[in-house]
Design a protein around this motif. Structure first.
Motif, short mmCIF file in Angstrom:
data_model
loop_
_atom_site.label_atom_id
_atom_site.label_comp_id
_atom_site.label_asym_id
_atom_site.label_seq_id
_atom_site.Cartn_x
_atom_site.Cartn_y
_atom_site.Cartn_z
N PRO A 267 0.82 -1.22 0.00
CA PRO A 267 0.00 0.00 0.00
C PRO A 267 0.85 1.27 0.00
CG PRO A 267 0.17 -0.86 2.22
CD PRO A 267 0.91 -1.83 1.34
N ILE A 268 0.18 2.36 -0.32
CA ILE A 268 0.73 3.70 -0.09
C ILE A 268 0.20 4.13 1.27
CG2 ILE A 268 0.60 6.11 -0.87
CD1 ILE A 268 0.02 4.93 -3.72
N ALA A 269 1.04 4.75 2.11
CA ALA A 269 0.57 5.20 3.43
C ALA A 269 0.48 6.71 3.47
CB ALA A 269 1.51 4.70 4.52
N ILE A 270 -0.63 7.21 4.00
CA ILE A 270 -0.82 8.65 4.21
C ILE A 270 -1.13 8.87 5.69
CG2 ILE A 270 -2.05 10.71 3.46
CD1 ILE A 270 -2.88 9.32 0.96
N VAL A 271 -0.31 9.66 6.35
CA VAL A 271 -0.38 9.80 7.80
C VAL A 271 -0.66 11.26 8.17
CG1 VAL A 271 0.99 9.56 9.93
CG2 VAL A 271 1.31 7.92 8.06
N GLY A 272 -1.58 11.49 9.12
CA GLY A 272 -1.90 12.87 9.47
C GLY A 272 -1.80 13.15 10.96
N LYS A 273 -1.28 14.33 11.28
CA LYS A 273 -1.29 14.81 12.67
C LYS A 273 -2.71 15.25 13.01
CE LYS A 273 0.18 18.78 15.52
NZ LYS A 273 1.10 19.94 15.67
N GLY A 274 -3.25 14.68 14.07
CA GLY A 274 -4.61 15.03 14.47
C GLY A 274 -4.66 15.51 15.91
N VAL A 275 -4.02 16.63 16.18
CA VAL A 275 -4.12 17.22 17.51
C VAL A 275 -5.37 18.11 17.49
CG1 VAL A 275 -3.04 18.74 19.22
CG2 VAL A 275 -1.68 17.01 18.02
N THR A 276 -6.44 17.63 18.10
CA THR A 276 -7.74 18.28 17.93
C THR A 276 -7.81 19.63 18.63
OG1 THR A 276 -8.62 16.98 19.76
CG2 THR A 276 -9.00 16.13 17.53
N PHE A 277 -6.95 19.82 19.62
CA PHE A 277 -6.70 21.18 20.14
C PHE A 277 -5.31 21.20 20.75
CE2 PHE A 277 -6.85 24.73 23.18
CZ PHE A 277 -7.21 25.74 22.28
N ASP A 278 -4.54 22.24 20.41
CA ASP A 278 -3.17 22.35 20.91
C ASP A 278 -3.05 23.58 21.81
OD1 ASP A 278 -0.49 22.27 21.40
OD2 ASP A 278 0.14 22.78 19.35
N SER A 279 -3.21 23.34 23.12
CA SER A 279 -3.04 24.44 24.07
C SER A 279 -1.55 24.69 24.33
CB SER A 279 -3.71 24.10 25.40
OG SER A 279 -2.97 23.07 26.06
N GLY A 280 -0.72 23.75 23.87
CA GLY A 280 0.71 23.79 24.19
C GLY A 280 1.03 22.87 25.36
N GLY A 281 0.00 22.48 26.12
CA GLY A 281 0.25 21.68 27.32
C GLY A 281 0.91 22.55 28.38
N LEU A 282 1.74 21.95 29.23
CA LEU A 282 2.38 22.73 30.31
C LEU A 282 3.25 23.84 29.72
CD1 LEU A 282 3.18 19.90 32.87
CD2 LEU A 282 1.33 21.59 32.95
N SER A 283 3.85 23.63 28.55
CA SER A 283 4.56 24.71 27.84
C SER A 283 3.48 25.54 27.13
CB SER A 283 5.54 24.15 26.83
OG SER A 283 6.34 23.13 27.36
N ILE A 284 2.61 26.11 27.93
CA ILE A 284 1.35 26.66 27.40
C ILE A 284 1.55 27.81 26.42
CG2 ILE A 284 1.02 28.27 29.33
CD1 ILE A 284 -2.00 27.40 29.30
N LYS A 285 0.71 27.85 25.42
CA LYS A 285 0.77 28.91 24.41
C LYS A 285 0.13 30.17 24.97
CE LYS A 285 0.28 26.02 20.22
NZ LYS A 285 1.56 26.30 19.56
N PRO A 286 0.60 31.35 24.58
CA PRO A 286 -0.16 32.56 24.88
C PRO A 286 -1.48 32.54 24.11
CG PRO A 286 1.69 33.06 23.43
CD PRO A 286 1.79 31.60 23.78
#
Ligand code: BES
Ligand code: MN
Ligand code: ZN
Length: 508
Positions: A267-286
């Motif tokens: 097969p051909i593989a197609i892979v996607g990043k699916g971070v449904t929300f990225d707050s940054g975690g503890l390294s929090i985003k402004p």
């Protein structure tokens, strides 16, 4: 895991995707409709259909051309009364500039049609005629229909008053029914991807994303496998689980399979990043950096849109799509700086910034994908702000371990008119993701070359599979509208991936 009731929106039914009827029309100049759209080149005479319309309105169009009062630059427009205002045919004529004839490629067909249709959707129109077929190559006629559908989807899904008025019917002149059918599949698949991205994170989280993917799979005959938390644990997907551990919404992995080729063909593989929300975690985003982070699953949405199209088009290739889904949140259980995670592959990663979570999710997702022994693999991810610094917000960054696959993708992108640019993967960058305590660390050294160090991190998980990484952080989501599309999700790279797979099916 418990879900607080105010977050659950399962009783809220979002609006349907735009779905006008597309019909072929033979004599557009006499067809009763609200608006007929015709194109004008700056260096070619009026098309046959244009001349018929001109006659129907008593020579107004040719008169305006003589006075140089008509739009001829690509995407410029002018609305004039049509023959239907007093007799037979369209009430209004939309004259659309096409620019020079030798630039009328596939991208122009898509963008100019979308611009024209979008300009008309501010008002309610029940019946449109697109008489643009004559102006473009038959091979690009599907892009006219795809562009028309593209115009009808936007970010205003939750406005009480419709911002985009979807016509009941769109009649297309000079376009075969096969091209109409294909264009509808393309436009609908791109819009599916866009809708997934435009939905807020309270609606689209790993579980609900997986649910929508499985519904779409069911509709088009794709196989769909969903790995829940328990399965992810059994499969040693500790990296995906770590990113999602701070959220009340548990992670998922979705595997979509299209068996279009011979059973024994890899097969051909197609892979996607699916971070449904990225707050940054503890390294929090402004706040400013977090505001659009519902878009951080655009890679996974691109995979779903592409697989949807490949199945509906019946492309004769085996293709498997993988979506690594997690929500990156802040809580007492969040993964932490200094943590070391043993990924599914066995390689260990040191977490030095929880906001570099996409590569962590992808480490396990890529490892699952190479287990299927793909002939080649592409991943898509809204991975780094650094890629936007390098290329701006409209260009996809390509990074690869295999030049042939990278060239094939670049060629597909060129055909579709989607801008991409390759960044280097020199061995000297490898040093920059080495860790003192683990095999690799999830950040580079300082900010320099951030798009490439992220790709170098990913390269650790692809083995010797020919692979291309597409950083779509810039083009996936737009701050502001353009004449041919609304702001928000763009569906970037769906067309390119479809074309890339189809080129392989055709043996190119
Ligand atoms: N999802 C972001 C990247 C992003 C930024 C996408 C803007 C779309 C628009 C990604 O997870 C991220 O936060 N990357 C960090 C990496 C850094 C911490 C090494 C970045 O780019 O700042
Ligand atoms: Mn991040
Ligand atoms: Zn992210």
């Amino acid at each position: 895991m418990s879900e607080s009731p105010h977050q659950s929106q399962s009783n809220f039914v979002p609006p349907q995707l735009p779905c006008p009827r597309f019909l072929q029309v033979d004599s557009p100049s006499t067809e009763k409709c609200d608006v007929i759209v015709i194109g004008l080149c700056d260096d070619a005479p009026l098309s046959e259909l244009g001349s018929q319309l001109d006659q129907a309105v008593g020579g107004v169009i040719s008169g305006l051309i003589k006075q140089e009062k008509v739009p001829t630059d690509a995407g410029e427009m002018m609305l004039i009364p049509g023959p239907g205002a007093v007799g037979q045919g369209a009430s209004l004529i939309l004259l659309v500039g096409l620019g020079p004839q030798d630039k009328l490629d596939r991208e122009a067909a898509f963008t100019i049609t979308s611009t024209a249709v979008r300009s008309l959707t501010k008002e309610s129109q029940s019946r449109l005629v697109l008489a643009l077929g004559e102006s473009f190559d038959a091979a690009d006629h599907d892009a006219i229909v795809a562009g028309a559908l593209y115009a009808l989807e936007g970010q205003s899904i939750y406005r009480s008053k419709q911002a985009i008025n979807v016509p009941d019917s769109i009649l297309v002149a000079g376009v075969s029914s096969a091209a109409i059918e294909r264009g509808m599949i393309l436009g609908d698949s791109i819009n599916q991807a866009r809708r997934l991205v435009n939905e807020p994170a309270a609606v689209i989280y790993p579980e609900s994303f997986a649910q929508r993917a499985s519904e779409l799979a069911e509709q088009v005959g794709l196989q769909c496998e969903i790995w829940d938390q328990d399965r992810l644990a059994e499969e040693n997907c500790r990296a995906i689980l770590a990113v999602g551990i701070g959220s009340t919404k548990p992670p998922r992995l979705v595997i979509l399979t299209h068996n279009g080729g011979p059973a024994d063909e890899p097969p051909i593989a197609i892979v996607g990043k699916g971070v449904t929300f990225d707050s940054g975690g503890l390294s929090i985003k402004p706040s400013d950096g977090m505001v659009d982070m519902k878009c951080d699953m655009a890679g996974a949405a691109t995979v779903v849109g592409t697989m949807h199209a490949l199945a509906k088009l019946g492309v004769k290739k085996n293709v498997i799509g993988f979506c690594g889904l997690a929500e990156n949140m802040v809580s007492g259980s969040s993964y932490k700086l200094g943590d070391v995670i043993q990924t599914r592959s066995g390689k260990t990663i040191e977490i030095l910034n929880t906001d570099a979570e996409g590569r962590v999710v992808l480490s396990d997702t890529l490892d699952v994908a190479i287990g299927y022994k793909p002939s080649s693999m592409v991943d898509l991810a809204t991975l780094t702000g650094a890629c936007m610094v390098a290329l701006g917000n409209e260009v996809t960054g390509l990074m690869a371990n295999d030049q042939a696959v990278c060239d094939a993708l670049t060629a597909a992108a060129k055909t579709e008119g989607e801008p991409v640019w390759q960044l280097p993967m020199f061995a000297l960058y490898d040093e920059k993701v080495k860790s003192k305590v683990a095999d690799i660390k999830n950040v580079g050294e300082g900010r320099w070359g951030g798009a490439i160090t992220a790709a170098k991190f990913l390269q650790n998980f692809v083995g010797d599979t020919p692979w291309v990484h597409l950083d779509i952080a810039g083009p996936a989501f737009a701050d502001s509208p353009k004449p041919y599309r609304d702001a928000g999700a763009t569906g970037a790279m769906v067309r390119t991936l479809i074309r890339w797979v189809e080129n392989q099916a055709a043996g190119d």
